[in-house]
Write a protein that holds these residues in place. Sequence first.
Motif, PDB file in Angstrom:
ATOM      1  N   ALA A 123       0.834  -1.279   0.077  1.00  0.00           N
ATOM      2  CA  ALA A 123       0.042  -0.026  -0.092  1.00  0.00           C
ATOM      3  C   ALA A 123       0.949   1.295  -0.107  1.00  0.00           C
ATOM      4  CB  ALA A 123      -1.021   0.075   1.285  1.00  0.00           C
ATOM      5  N   CYS A 124       1.886   1.346   0.814  1.00  0.00           N
ATOM      6  CA  CYS A 124       2.709   2.386   0.858  1.00  0.00           C
ATOM      7  C   CYS A 124       3.615   2.741  -0.366  1.00  0.00           C
ATOM      8  CB  CYS A 124       3.743   2.269   1.904  1.00  0.00           C
ATOM      9  SG  CYS A 124       3.033   2.632   3.639  1.00  0.00           S
ATOM     10  N   CYS A 125       3.764   1.631  -1.135  1.00  0.00           N
ATOM     11  CA  CYS A 125       4.660   1.517  -2.531  1.00  0.00           C
ATOM     12  C   CYS A 125       3.752   2.104  -3.429  1.00  0.00           C
ATOM     13  CB  CYS A 125       5.248   0.107  -2.864  1.00  0.00           C
ATOM     14  SG  CYS A 125       6.592  -0.200  -1.891  1.00  0.00           S
ATOM     15  N   LEU A 126       2.594   1.735  -3.518  1.00  0.00           N
ATOM     16  CA  LEU A 126       1.276   2.000  -4.259  1.00  0.00           C
ATOM     17  C   LEU A 126       1.260   3.604  -4.245  1.00  0.00           C
ATOM     18  CD1 LEU A 126      -0.387   1.149  -6.474  1.00  0.00           C
ATOM     19  CD2 LEU A 126      -2.323   0.628  -4.624  1.00  0.00           C
ATOM     20  N   VAL A 127       0.953   4.238  -3.235  1.00  0.00           N
ATOM     21  CA  VAL A 127       0.609   5.706  -2.954  1.00  0.00           C
ATOM     22  C   VAL A 127       1.811   6.513  -3.222  1.00  0.00           C
ATOM     23  CG1 VAL A 127      -1.130   5.151  -0.924  1.00  0.00           C
ATOM     24  CG2 VAL A 127       1.373   5.758  -0.505  1.00  0.00           C
ATOM     25  N   CYS A 128       3.040   6.069  -3.394  1.00  0.00           N
ATOM     26  CA  CYS A 128       4.201   6.794  -3.984  1.00  0.00           C
ATOM     27  C   CYS A 128       4.554   6.396  -5.346  1.00  0.00           C
ATOM     28  CB  CYS A 128       5.482   6.559  -3.151  1.00  0.00           C
ATOM     29  SG  CYS A 128       5.069   6.699  -1.197  1.00  0.00           S
ATOM     30  N   ALA A 129       3.888   5.377  -5.953  1.00  0.00           N
ATOM     31  CA  ALA A 129       4.051   5.108  -7.341  1.00  0.00           C
ATOM     32  C   ALA A 129       4.094   6.391  -8.481  1.00  0.00           C
ATOM     33  CB  ALA A 129       3.332   3.897  -7.726  1.00  0.00           C
ATOM     34  N   SER A 130       5.075   6.298  -9.278  1.00  0.00           N
ATOM     35  CA  SER A 130       4.876   7.132 -10.224  1.00  0.00           C
ATOM     36  C   SER A 130       5.454   6.616 -11.754  1.00  0.00           C
ATOM     37  CB  SER A 130       5.814   8.480 -10.088  1.00  0.00           C
ATOM     38  OG  SER A 130       7.208   7.998 -10.057  1.00  0.00           O
ATOM     39  N   HIS A 131       5.249   5.185 -11.671  1.00  0.00           N
ATOM     40  CA  HIS A 131       5.600   4.646 -12.837  1.00  0.00           C
ATOM     41  C   HIS A 131       4.553   3.208 -13.034  1.00  0.00           C
ATOM     42  CE1 HIS A 131       8.223   1.787 -15.373  1.00  0.00           C
ATOM     43  NE2 HIS A 131       8.805   3.191 -15.888  1.00  0.00           N
ATOM     44  N   PHE A 132       4.089   2.788 -13.993  1.00  0.00           N
ATOM     45  CA  PHE A 132       3.243   1.801 -14.218  1.00  0.00           C
ATOM     46  C   PHE A 132       3.990   0.303 -13.636  1.00  0.00           C
ATOM     47  CE2 PHE A 132       1.562   4.648 -17.466  1.00  0.00           C
ATOM     48  CZ  PHE A 132       0.130   4.472 -17.038  1.00  0.00           C
ATOM     49  N   ALA A 133       5.338   0.348 -13.902  1.00  0.00           N
ATOM     50  CA  ALA A 133       5.843  -0.875 -13.214  1.00  0.00           C
ATOM     51  C   ALA A 133       5.814  -1.043 -11.861  1.00  0.00           C
ATOM     52  CB  ALA A 133       7.314  -0.843 -13.536  1.00  0.00           C
ATOM     53  N   SER A 134       6.036   0.271 -11.041  1.00  0.00           N
ATOM     54  CA  SER A 134       5.616   0.222  -9.664  1.00  0.00           C
ATOM     55  C   SER A 134       4.337   0.029  -9.124  1.00  0.00           C
ATOM     56  CB  SER A 134       6.558   1.388  -8.992  1.00  0.00           C
ATOM     57  OG  SER A 134       5.778   2.630  -9.601  1.00  0.00           O
ATOM     58  N   LEU A 135       3.559   0.638 -10.037  1.00  0.00           N
ATOM     59  CA  LEU A 135       2.250   0.500  -9.775  1.00  0.00           C
ATOM     60  C   LEU A 135       1.767  -1.016  -9.843  1.00  0.00           C
ATOM     61  CD1 LEU A 135      -0.804   2.488 -11.730  1.00  0.00           C
ATOM     62  CD2 LEU A 135      -0.937   0.329 -11.512  1.00  0.00           C
ATOM     63  N   PHE A 136       1.917  -1.496 -10.855  1.00  0.00           N
ATOM     64  CA  PHE A 136       1.686  -3.049 -10.867  1.00  0.00           C
ATOM     65  C   PHE A 136       2.148  -3.946  -9.864  1.00  0.00           C
ATOM     66  CE2 PHE A 136       1.878  -7.220 -12.848  1.00  0.00           C
ATOM     67  CZ  PHE A 136       0.750  -7.564 -13.229  1.00  0.00           C
ATOM     68  N   LEU A 137       3.403  -3.746  -9.611  1.00  0.00           N
ATOM     69  CA  LEU A 137       4.189  -4.652  -8.748  1.00  0.00           C
ATOM     70  C   LEU A 137       3.517  -4.399  -7.145  1.00  0.00           C
ATOM     71  CD1 LEU A 137       7.682  -4.378  -9.865  1.00  0.00           C
ATOM     72  CD2 LEU A 137       6.265  -6.188 -10.089  1.00  0.00           C
ATOM     73  N   SER A 138       3.039  -2.847  -6.864  1.00  0.00           N
ATOM     74  CA  SER A 138       2.557  -2.724  -5.737  1.00  0.00           C
ATOM     75  C   SER A 138       1.311  -3.421  -5.529  1.00  0.00           C
ATOM     76  CB  SER A 138       2.594  -1.228  -5.392  1.00  0.00           C
ATOM     77  OG  SER A 138       3.893  -0.637  -5.468  1.00  0.00           O
ATOM     78  N   LEU A 139       0.253  -3.207  -6.659  1.00  0.00           N
ATOM     79  CA  LEU A 139      -0.958  -3.906  -6.501  1.00  0.00           C
ATOM     80  C   LEU A 139      -0.776  -5.360  -6.220  1.00  0.00           C
ATOM     81  CD1 LEU A 139      -3.065  -2.126  -9.089  1.00  0.00           C
ATOM     82  CD2 LEU A 139      -3.499  -2.071  -6.803  1.00  0.00           C
ATOM     83  N   GLU A 140       0.254  -5.963  -6.977  1.00  0.00           N
ATOM     84  CA  GLU A 140       0.541  -7.339  -6.717  1.00  0.00           C
ATOM     85  C   GLU A 140       0.958  -7.759  -5.278  1.00  0.00           C
ATOM     86  OE1 GLU A 140      -0.834  -9.952  -9.120  1.00  0.00           O
ATOM     87  OE2 GLU A 140      -1.846  -8.097  -9.437  1.00  0.00           O
ATOM     88  N   LEU A 141       1.807  -6.964  -5.005  1.00  0.00           N
ATOM     89  CA  LEU A 141       2.442  -7.381  -3.551  1.00  0.00           C
ATOM     90  C   LEU A 141       1.217  -7.322  -2.605  1.00  0.00           C
ATOM     91  CD1 LEU A 141       4.599  -7.777  -1.470  1.00  0.00           C
ATOM     92  CD2 LEU A 141       5.106  -5.348  -1.593  1.00  0.00           C
ATOM     93  N   MET A 142       0.225  -6.002  -2.696  1.00  0.00           N
ATOM     94  CA  MET A 142      -0.782  -6.348  -1.749  1.00  0.00           C
ATOM     95  C   MET A 142      -1.882  -7.419  -2.129  1.00  0.00           C
ATOM     96  SD  MET A 142      -2.686  -2.384  -1.162  1.00  0.00           S
ATOM     97  CE  MET A 142      -3.083  -2.277  -2.905  1.00  0.00           C
ATOM     98  N   GLY A 143      -2.099  -7.713  -3.124  1.00  0.00           N
ATOM     99  CA  GLY A 143      -2.951  -8.749  -3.524  1.00  0.00           C
ATOM    100  C   GLY A 143      -2.267 -10.239  -3.079  1.00  0.00           C
ATOM    101  N   LEU A 144      -1.144 -10.502  -3.244  1.00  0.00           N
ATOM    102  CA  LEU A 144      -0.490 -11.858  -3.031  1.00  0.00           C
ATOM    103  C   LEU A 144      -0.662 -11.857  -1.320  1.00  0.00           C
ATOM    104  CD1 LEU A 144       2.454 -11.925  -5.560  1.00  0.00           C
ATOM    105  CD2 LEU A 144       0.423 -13.437  -5.325  1.00  0.00           C
TER     106      LEU A 144
END
Length: 509
Positions: A124-145
Motif C-alpha cells: 500500500a505504501c509503495c502504491l501511494v508513492c508510485a509514479s511508474h506503471f511498473a511500480s504501480l503494478f508490482l505494488s498492487l500485486e504485492l498487496m494482492g498476494l
Amino acid sequence: MTREELFAILPLLVLTAGIVLLMLQVSFRRGHRAALVTTVAILAATLWACFSVGTALPASGILAVTSLFSIDHTALFFCVLMVMAALAVAILAFHHLESRGASHAAGSFPEEFYILLLLVILGACCLVCASHFASLFLSLELMGLALYPLLGFAVIGDESPQRDQLLSLESAMKYLLLSALSTALSLFGIALVFAASGALDFSAAAAALREAGPNGGILTGGLTLLLIGVAFKLSLVPFHIWTPDVYQGAPTPVTALIATVSKGAVVALILRFFTQVDLFSLPILSTMLAVMAAASMLVGNLLALQQGNVKRLLAYSSIAHVGYLIVAFLIGASAFGQEAVIYYLVAYVLTTTGAFAVASLVADAAQPSIPGGPQPIGNAGEDPFQVEFYRGLFWRSPGLACCFGLMLLSLAGIPLTIGFIGKFYVFAAGVQGQMWLLLATVVIGSALGLYYYLRLLLVMLQRDAESRDVQPAAIQVAVSGQLLVVSLTAILLLFGIFPQLLINWINAL
C-alpha cells in the motif's frame, strides 16, 4: 541512487527491514504476543520515518526516487493513514486469533498473520508513492498476494470453527479468481499505454496524451482497461460482485484491512495518477467514473437494506461510500477537489475501521471459551454477525454500543461526526462541479443509508420481553480492544466537532 533518495524512501525501507526481522524472529522463537509487539514496533518506526522524511523534503515539496517513486507530503500523509489503520487491524487480529485458540491449538501458527499484514502495508505504501506503471503494478500485486492467504487465514489452526474455515476459504478463492481477471485487464491496459507512449512512467503517458488528445484510440483504450482494473479494487458497480461474499467470509480484521487499507491505497493512487497524467481531460473516463459512482451509491444502499448480516451490510455500505468519494474526485485536479477526496477518505477509513472493530470484538466474545478464558455470550451455534445478535447490546455493553452507534451515525453523515464533514465536502464538490444528477443520487443514497444505519441502532436499544427482568450477560472485551474502540470514537468526534484541525493538515500537504 543518492543519499537523499534513499532517505526519501525510508518508510519503505523500515517496513522491508521489519518484515525480514519478524520472519527471523518467528523462525527462531515462536510467540503470538511477541509477534504482535514486534509488529506494533515496526509500524511505530514506520510512522517515525514518515514524519522524519516529511520534515526533510526539499523546498519544492517533492522528490523523485528514480522514475519509480515520487515522494511528497501527500504520499507520506497517505502512508501515515495506512499505517494507523494497520495498527488497529493488528490489535484486532490478536484478539481474533486468541479467542479462537490460535495460541493454544497444535499446528496453529498465528505469527504468519503479522508478516502478511506488513506485506500488505508495504504494498500500500509503495502504491501511494508510485509514479511508474511498473511500480504501480508490482505494488498492487504485492498487496494482492499477501491478501489471498489472509482472507483464508481462518483455515489455520484446529480450533477454528468448520463453518468459519469454509467461508474463509471461499472468500479467498473468490477474491483470487476475480482479482486474476482484474490483473489481466490492468496489465493489458498498461501494455496498450506503453505501445502508445513508448515509456512506462506517468510523465511519458501525460506527454503522449497531450500529443494524441482525446482521439488517441490505443492510449484511451489502455487507460480505460486500467481504470476497469482499479474499479474492481474499489468494488465500484458493476465490479462489486465479490465484495459481500469476501467481506462476510474473511476473518473480520482482514475484512477491515481490505475495506480500508486496500481501497484507501487505490484511491490515493488514482488521485495522483489522474492529476499527473491529466486524465480529467478525457471525457470518456470521467463519464465512466460518474456512471459507476451513481450506480454504486444506488445499488450499494438498496442492497444494504436487505441484509441481515452486519458484515454484508457494511460491505454494501462501503460500495456506496466509494461512490460518494468519486463524486468529490470528479471535479478535477483543483485544490478543493483534492482536499475533499482526502478528507472523505480519512473519514471513511476511520469510521469503517471502528465499525469493523466493534463487530470483531463482539464476535470474539461469542466464541467458545478456551481454558481459563471468559465465558462466551449468546447461544451455541448463534451467528454473532447477524443483526439480531446485536439486540439489546446497549444493555449488555453500554460503552461498546455507544461507540458502535457513533460509528453508524458517522457513516450516515449525522452532524458532530467526521462523516458529516466528509459528506458536506461531497455536496460542496458536487455543487462546484455542477454535477446535479450525481448530487441527486447522493441525496437518495444518503436517505437510504440513514434508514438501515438507524435500524441497526434501534436493534441495539431494544430488549426482549423475556429478558427485561433478567440482568443480561456483559460482553467481555480486553482492555486493548476497549482502548482501540474508544480512541477511534474520540478521533471521530474530535474531527467532527473541530474539523479545522484536519483541514489545516490537509491544506499543508
